[in-house]
Design a protein around this motif. Structure first.
Motif, PDB file in Angstrom:
ATOM      1  N   ILE A  62      -1.703 -14.144   3.143  1.00 53.50           N
ATOM      2  CA  ILE A  62      -1.048 -13.297   2.146  1.00 53.50           C
ATOM      3  C   ILE A  62      -1.806 -11.980   2.061  1.00 53.50           C
ATOM      4  O   ILE A  62      -3.040 -11.962   1.955  1.00 53.50           O
ATOM      5  N   VAL A  63      -1.078 -10.875   2.129  1.00 56.20           N
ATOM      6  CA  VAL A  63      -1.720  -9.558   2.039  1.00 56.20           C
ATOM      7  C   VAL A  63      -2.243  -9.374   0.620  1.00 56.20           C
ATOM      8  O   VAL A  63      -1.483  -9.454  -0.348  1.00 56.20           O
ATOM      9  N   PRO A  64      -3.536  -9.131   0.452  1.00 53.01           N
ATOM     10  CA  PRO A  64      -4.103  -9.009  -0.901  1.00 53.01           C
ATOM     11  C   PRO A  64      -3.660  -7.733  -1.593  1.00 53.01           C
ATOM     12  O   PRO A  64      -3.343  -6.734  -0.939  1.00 53.01           O
ATOM     13  N   VAL A  65      -3.641  -7.781  -2.921  1.00 48.71           N
ATOM     14  CA  VAL A  65      -3.199  -6.615  -3.690  1.00 48.71           C
ATOM     15  C   VAL A  65      -4.136  -5.433  -3.480  1.00 48.71           C
ATOM     16  O   VAL A  65      -3.729  -4.272  -3.612  1.00 48.71           O
ATOM     17  N   GLU A  66      -5.391  -5.710  -3.126  1.00 49.73           N
ATOM     18  CA  GLU A  66      -6.329  -4.615  -2.860  1.00 49.73           C
ATOM     19  C   GLU A  66      -5.827  -3.712  -1.737  1.00 49.73           C
ATOM     20  O   GLU A  66      -6.044  -2.496  -1.766  1.00 49.73           O
ATOM     21  N   THR A  68      -2.632  -3.220  -0.991  1.00 50.44           N
ATOM     22  CA  THR A  68      -1.539  -2.433  -1.586  1.00 50.44           C
ATOM     23  C   THR A  68      -2.098  -1.252  -2.355  1.00 50.44           C
ATOM     24  O   THR A  68      -1.577  -0.128  -2.273  1.00 50.44           O
ATOM     25  N   SER A  94      -4.002  -9.376 -13.422  1.00 52.66           N
ATOM     26  CA  SER A  94      -5.105  -9.195 -12.478  1.00 52.66           C
ATOM     27  C   SER A  94      -4.899  -7.955 -11.617  1.00 52.66           C
ATOM     28  O   SER A  94      -5.861  -7.241 -11.285  1.00 52.66           O
ATOM     29  N   GLN A  95      -3.635  -7.673 -11.267  1.00 48.62           N
ATOM     30  CA  GLN A  95      -3.342  -6.482 -10.472  1.00 48.62           C
ATOM     31  C   GLN A  95      -3.644  -5.211 -11.261  1.00 48.62           C
ATOM     32  O   GLN A  95      -4.144  -4.234 -10.704  1.00 48.62           O
ATOM     33  N   LEU A  98      -7.381  -4.692 -11.153  1.00 51.16           N
ATOM     34  CA  LEU A  98      -7.847  -4.246  -9.844  1.00 51.16           C
ATOM     35  C   LEU A  98      -7.485  -2.784  -9.587  1.00 51.16           C
ATOM     36  O   LEU A  98      -8.257  -2.049  -8.981  1.00 51.16           O
TER      37      LEU A  98
END
Length: 233
Positions: A62-66, A68, A94-95, A98
């Protein structure tokens, strides 16, 4: 580089959010960033971030939100537009944390409020199945609404009713952005610039008028008196 303005726009699955965001970005001259599509766009453009994301997806990760967030920051750095509208982000608390840690705090969250029944009807009209509709609505309530509540505590949420037609929602959202962010519609800005140019053309040149008056006074004055010469009576 940091953005001058970061605007998050969030709303349920049946509020026509993307269309509104694209219109707002165009109307106010904002950088539009679709958070839900940015990684796909980076992959398609074969950017370094896209290559990294593609490799992760090929390995089933899964592509991490970091990543993005890094893509969002890269868009801001590359663009001449430094006021940005981020559509569909953040999707959970959490997004939000971050983004603030790795990028910057947001200035305003535009929350598109719409009754669940209305969203359900709109999704049904689009052909969505009942099970899918239920999952979408539950995900929004459990994940996105806590984000809205968190930002409400910080006092940076502006709520716009998403009930009614798209034009009515657009007008409400425009009013909010004018009031909360001091943004100016591009059309209004162009009209003001035209008025300013016209005013400059029409405005009299006071310095030139003063010079003309001084010249006229000198021409009409007695040269002898000007030189301090006594004139016999």
């Amino acid at each position: 580089s940091r953005a001058e303005l970061v605007l998050f726009v969030v709303g349920g699955p049946g509020v026509n959010r993307r269309e509104l965001c694209e219109r707002l970005a165009s109307d106010f001259g904002l950088l539009y960033i679709g958070a839900e599509h940015i990684i796909k766009e980076e992959v398609a453009n074969m950017t370094p971030i896209g290559m990294q994301a593609a490799e992760m997806m090929q390995e089933g990760m899964i592509v991490p939100v970091e990543l993005t967030i890094e893509a969002i920051k890269a868009r801001v750095a590359e663009s001449e537009l430094k006021k940005c509208l981020i559509d569909g982000f953040p999707k959970e608390k959490s997004q939000a944390g971050l983004f603030e840690k790795h990028a910057q705090p947001c200035d305003l969250v535009l929350y598109l409020d719409c009754p669940e029944e209305t969203q359900e009807q709109r999704l049904t009209d689009r052909g969505a199945r009942p099970g899918a509709i239920k999952r979408l609505l539950n995900a929004f309530k459990s994940q996105v609404m806590p984000v809205v509540m968190q930002y409400e505590e910080k006092g940076v949420v502006a709520t716009v009713s998403a009930v009614g037609d798209d034009e009515a929602m657009l007008e409400k959202a425009q009013s909010v952005l004018k009031r909360e962010c001091n943004l100016v519609l591009m059309g209004d800005l162009e009209e003001q610039e035209e008025e300013d140019v016209f005013a400059l053309r029409e405005e009299p040149d006071e310095e030139a008028e003063e010079e003309q008056e001084e010249g006229a006074q000198l021409e009409s004055a007695d040269p002898a008196q000007d030189d301090g010469i006594e004139v016999p009576a």
